[in-house]
Design an enzyme around this catalytic site. Structure first.
Site, PDB file in Angstrom:
ATOM      1  N   LYS A 107     -50.174  13.773 -10.803  1.00 16.43           N
ATOM      2  CA  LYS A 107     -49.715  14.206 -12.127  1.00 16.43           C
ATOM      3  C   LYS A 107     -48.519  15.169 -12.032  1.00 16.43           C
ATOM      4  O   LYS A 107     -47.840  15.401 -13.027  1.00 16.43           O
ATOM      5  CB  LYS A 107     -50.859  14.860 -12.897  1.00 16.43           C
ATOM      6  CG  LYS A 107     -51.966  13.862 -13.249  1.00 16.43           C
ATOM      7  CD  LYS A 107     -53.074  14.496 -14.059  1.00 16.43           C
ATOM      8  CE  LYS A 107     -54.127  13.486 -14.461  1.00 16.43           C
ATOM      9  NZ  LYS A 107     -54.942  13.002 -13.324  1.00 16.43           N
TER      10      LYS A 107
HETATM   11  C1  LIG Z   1     -55.670  11.775 -13.485  1.00 15.66           C
HETATM   12  C2  LIG Z   1     -56.339  11.260 -12.254  1.00 15.66           C
HETATM   13  C3  LIG Z   1     -56.771   9.912 -12.138  1.00 15.66           C
HETATM   14  C4  LIG Z   1     -56.677   8.918 -13.269  1.00 15.66           C
HETATM   15  O1  LIG Z   1     -55.388   8.583 -13.647  1.00 15.66           O
HETATM   16  P1  LIG Z   1     -55.108   7.860 -15.030  1.00 15.66           P
HETATM   17  O2  LIG Z   1     -53.645   7.820 -15.155  1.00 15.66           O
HETATM   18  O3  LIG Z   1     -55.753   8.735 -16.087  1.00 15.66           O
HETATM   19  O4  LIG Z   1     -55.754   6.526 -14.975  1.00 15.66           O
HETATM   20  C5  LIG Z   1     -57.315   9.494 -10.932  1.00 15.66           C
HETATM   21  N1  LIG Z   1     -57.489  10.362  -9.903  1.00 15.66           N
HETATM   22  C6  LIG Z   1     -57.104  11.653  -9.980  1.00 15.66           C
HETATM   23  C7  LIG Z   1     -57.339  12.534  -8.820  1.00 15.66           C
HETATM   24  C8  LIG Z   1     -56.522  12.150 -11.157  1.00 15.66           C
HETATM   25  O5  LIG Z   1     -56.172  13.437 -11.218  1.00 15.66           O
END
Ligand SMILES: *Cc1c(COP(=O)(O)O)cnc(C)c1O
Length: 446
Positions: A107
């Protein structure tokens, strides 16, 4: 380029409006009107290009109409100051390590890109008023957004998190930063934090007092940049002939919660990225898996699992995927389902299976999976056909879930220096009740 809403009832927005507003007026998600194909020459050259340049080409296709080339290049280079390497875990299975960013989460890419894009628009307008970002978090989003926006002039971030309900490492990642980041410790649960943020966006007096915006993951500036690392992964595989015979296209497997990450990969595929097919790996929250099997979308309350960043019972980007493959509603539900299932398959694993997979992978290969990546790895193990090569996203560094990983594998996962540095900082937070009147009074004083 204009962005339309998946609900089709809101006016089209330009990029600036789509980024500042996040969600369209009709509660739909913004979609770019055109998805530009990238030229063959780019794909031919990709294996010899560096990550930042691959990303800049992809970013130009998305944002090139709205951001001048020099600024966009700056923005991409500033966002991607780390690598997302692919690592061979075993024969034909590669881990795309997305955890080398500032908070060791994928993210980080979208959060930083969005911060810089927002700053670009603020400067362009010559605005002097501060923009305030409100974000509710159960852990991961708060740290990525706080670090992405840290030190970005003209923007202040308020991170609302539930007291005592985020891990100590996560809490340090957004309470020790200072500068333009304020952590608000809410005496309640995650839903209370989210309710406070929603009420703030709807409060007329507050919106007159200060300019408010969200850094939610449905924002086009947060989810689209996630396409960058898929192009780069495909390029890395192609650059290394021992990995891939010419013309073999990899299978990409994405552990999914809100489906923003896989959605970005699917946009990449629409742009011509050579991928054979996709797998969406779920934990016990199997809503998308069930959609693939039945054609019916049946959202449910989320279940708590070991892979908690994927505990989503009503994935917000589902609407984008449907819109993409229905050609904006031109095709019937059955035709759309058929197109989706011919490209994407699903998987769902409970906590026992996640633990079992982490142990088995560690014993057989020495590779330490985190609970989210474990879903992706297992789906490839189960679904790869002979001759196929698979890449799964390792979405978080295992040290981020240290207590769980140590316990499951019986090891002592090393904490990377970058993560340890956060833990040395001084925690600063503003205590808050879950009563909106208190939160509003606080914001009115800022
Ligand atoms: C946010 C996240 C996900 C999921 O990603 P999406 O884009 O919401 O499908 C998976 N693994 C981790 C560690 C995350 O932080």
């Amino acid at each position: 380029m204009l962005y339309y809403s998946t609900n089709g009832k809101a006016e089209k927005a330009d990029l600036q409006k789509a980024v500042v507003k996040g969600l369209a007026e009709d509660r739909g998600l913004y979609m770019p009107e055109v998805i530009h194909q990238l030229p063959k020459a780019f794909f031919d050259e990709m294996p010899r290009m560096k990550f930042q340049d691959i990303a800049f080409n992809v970013a130009s296709a998305f944002f090139g109409d709205d951001v001048d080339q020099d600024s966009l290049q700056d923005l991409v280079y500033d966002t991607l100051q780390f690598e997302c390497p692919i690592v061979k875990v075993k024969e034909n299975i590669y881990s795309l390590e997305l955890f080398h960013g500032p908070t060791l989460a994928f993210k980080d890419v979208g959060a930083r890109f969005m911060a810089r894009l927002l700053q670009y628009f603020i400067k362009q307008q010559g605005r002097h008023e501060q923009v305030n970002v409100l974000v509710a978090t159960s852990g991961d989003t708060g740290s990525a957004v706080a670090n992405g926006f840290l030190g970005v002039e003209g923007i202040h971030v308020y991170v609302l998190y539930p007291k005592g309900k985020v891990s100590p490492i996560q809490e340090c990642q957004f309470t020790t930063l200072g500068k333009n980041i304020t952590a608000i410790e809410v005496d309640g649960v995650f839903d209370d934090c989210q309710a406070l943020v929603k009420s703030a966006f709807m409060d007329a007096e507050l919106n007159k007092h200060m300019m408010l915006t969200s850094a939610n993951s449905i924002n086009v500036a947060r989810f689209l940049p996630q396409a960058f690392y898929y192009f780069n992964a495909v390029a890395q595989l192609a650059a290394n002939p021992q990995h891939l015979t010419p013309n073999t296209q990899p299978v990409i497997c994405v552990p999914s919660g809100n489906f923003g990450n896989i959605c970005a990969a699917l946009f990449g595929h629409q742009m011509g990225m050579p991928v054979k097919r996709f797998i969406a790996a779920n934990n016990a929250n199997d809503i998308f898996y069930n959609y693939l099997q039945t054609g019916h979308y049946d959202p449910k309350p989320s279940k708590q699992t070991l892979a908690n960043a994927m505990d989503v019972g009503d994935p917000s980007n589902f609407a984008r995927i449907i819109n993409l493959y229905s050609k904006n509603g031109e095709l019937t539900a059955e035709e759309t389902h058929q197109r989706i299932t011919s490209l994407i398959s699903g998987a769902t694993y409970n906590d026992e299976q996640i633990k079992e997979t982490m142990r088995k992978c560690y014993q057989e290969t020495g590779y330490i999976l985190d609970p989210h990546g474990a879903c992706g790895y297992r789906a490839l193990e189960e679904q790869l056909k002979p001759g196929e090569v698979g890449i799964f996203c390792e979405t978080a560094h295992p040290a981020k879930f240290k207590e769980k990983v140590d316990d499951i594998l019986g090891i002592d996962v090393e904490i990377p220096a970058r993560l340890a540095a956060f833990m040395k900082g001084q925690k600063q937070s503003v205590p808050m009740t879950k009563d909106f009147a208190d939160f509003k009074a606080y914001l009115l004083k800022q």
